[in-house]
Design a protein around this motif. Structure first.
Motif, mmCIF file in Angstrom:
data_model
loop_
_atom_site.group_PDB
_atom_site.id
_atom_site.type_symbol
_atom_site.label_atom_id
_atom_site.label_comp_id
_atom_site.label_asym_id
_atom_site.label_seq_id
_atom_site.Cartn_x
_atom_site.Cartn_y
_atom_site.Cartn_z
ATOM 1 N N VAL A 16 18.155 72.632 61.505
ATOM 2 C CA VAL A 16 19.371 72.292 61.967
ATOM 3 C C VAL A 16 20.234 71.066 62.592
ATOM 4 O O VAL A 16 19.362 71.119 63.708
ATOM 5 N N LEU A 17 21.178 70.452 62.082
ATOM 6 C CA LEU A 17 21.674 69.101 62.802
ATOM 7 C C LEU A 17 23.123 69.989 62.937
ATOM 8 O O LEU A 17 23.748 70.148 62.218
ATOM 9 N N CYS A 18 23.556 68.726 64.292
ATOM 10 C CA CYS A 18 25.374 68.861 63.965
ATOM 11 C C CYS A 18 25.874 67.552 63.746
ATOM 12 O O CYS A 18 24.977 66.606 64.012
ATOM 13 N N ALA A 21 21.546 62.176 68.717
ATOM 14 C CA ALA A 21 20.685 61.790 68.438
ATOM 15 C C ALA A 21 20.715 62.714 67.269
ATOM 16 O O ALA A 21 20.266 62.596 65.626
ATOM 17 N N ASP A 22 21.580 64.340 67.459
ATOM 18 C CA ASP A 22 21.670 64.808 66.051
ATOM 19 C C ASP A 22 22.613 64.008 64.816
ATOM 20 O O ASP A 22 22.477 63.951 64.010
ATOM 21 N N PHE A 23 23.921 63.543 65.702
ATOM 22 C CA PHE A 23 24.741 62.672 64.751
ATOM 23 C C PHE A 23 24.067 62.061 64.252
ATOM 24 O O PHE A 23 24.624 61.048 63.237
ATOM 25 N N ALA A 24 23.070 60.640 65.197
ATOM 26 C CA ALA A 24 22.390 59.714 64.479
ATOM 27 C C ALA A 24 21.983 60.174 63.245
ATOM 28 O O ALA A 24 22.349 59.305 62.164
ATOM 29 N N ARG A 25 21.111 61.190 63.693
ATOM 30 C CA ARG A 25 20.632 61.636 62.083
ATOM 31 C C ARG A 25 20.887 61.617 60.925
ATOM 32 O O ARG A 25 20.731 61.342 59.904
ATOM 33 N N VAL A 26 21.855 62.221 61.134
ATOM 34 C CA VAL A 26 23.322 62.819 60.251
ATOM 35 C C VAL A 26 23.958 61.465 59.974
ATOM 36 O O VAL A 26 24.114 61.306 58.129
ATOM 37 N N ARG A 27 24.038 61.009 60.174
ATOM 38 C CA ARG A 27 24.551 59.768 59.844
ATOM 39 C C ARG A 27 23.525 58.826 58.797
ATOM 40 O O ARG A 27 23.362 58.138 57.850
ATOM 41 N N ARG A 28 22.279 58.696 59.349
ATOM 42 C CA ARG A 28 20.955 58.087 58.799
ATOM 43 C C ARG A 28 20.853 58.919 57.712
ATOM 44 O O ARG A 28 20.504 58.121 56.840
#
Length: 216
Positions: A38-40, A161-168
């Protein structure tokens, strides 16, 4: 589906994510053998952090979400947002979720839903440590540790880190549910949908190996 995982991207302040929350809880319950990350998403960050009155006809959107999903927007939420001055801060929400997720990673889907209920039903700000303390207590977690985590710099790093992962992952709309097949995660649901619809899409994507426990 145990060799694969699901990736659920939501935002604590996203009304569409709130409408999808129960679907996601049902899907996770139907696949207890499946890892769910689960990511924000980071919907209201930077220049997007504005008073809610500047976000258009929020009540019309909420009525639409309620019609489609059955989600209920409570009196506490209506009072909190009535004058339009409330500012949603997705970074603070993600910090709170990071602290809750750390306390019980296996319950991340439930905790995401609980956090959204705290806002959209009870009208509790997700930027307040007390909100996350209450959730932790409700779920039998170490409330003091959750509050300490919310206030600690590591939770900001976790949110970013969540936000960056979501962008990737190239996710730009919330909620989005992806299935990680070991190569490139594929989106199977964005916006709204029932657990049955998710199961059907999983079954198609995975060649018929998706279970239909959510139908039972």
């Amino acid at each position: 589906m145990n060799e694969r995982g699901l990736i659920y991207v939501f935002d604590g302040y996203c009304a569409w994510s709130y409408g999808f929350a129960q679907t996601m809880v049902d899907v996770a319950a139907a696949h207890p053998e499946t890892r769910v990350e689960v990511l924000c998403g980071g919907l209201y960050v930077g220049s997007a952090r504005v008073p809610i009155r500047q976000l258009g006809d929020v009540r019309a959107t909420n009525r639409r979400i309620a019609e489609l999903t059955g989600a209920w927007f409570g009196d506490g939420y209506e009072r909190l947002t009535a004058d339009g001055s409330f500012v949603m801060n997705s970074t603070a929400a993600a910090r709170g979720f990071a602290a809750l997720r750390r306390a019980a990673p296996e319950r991340a889907v439930e905790l995401a839903a609980a956090m959204q209920e705290a806002f959209f039903v009870d009208g509790r700000s997700l930027a307040e440590p007390e909100t996350h303390r209450r959730i932790a207590q409700e779920y039998g977690l170490d409330a003091a540790a959750v509050v300490a985590g919310f206030d600690h710099p590591w939770s900001l790093r976790a949110a970013e880190a969540d936000f960056a992962r979501v962008r990737r992952l190239n996710v730009v709309a919330f909620p989005t549910l992806l299935v990680d097949t070991g190569d490139c995660p594929a989106a199977i649901m964005t916006g709204s949908g029932t657990a049955h619809q998710v199961e059907d899409r999983l079954s198609v994507l995975l060649g018929g190996v998706g279970r239909h426990a959510a139908r039972e």
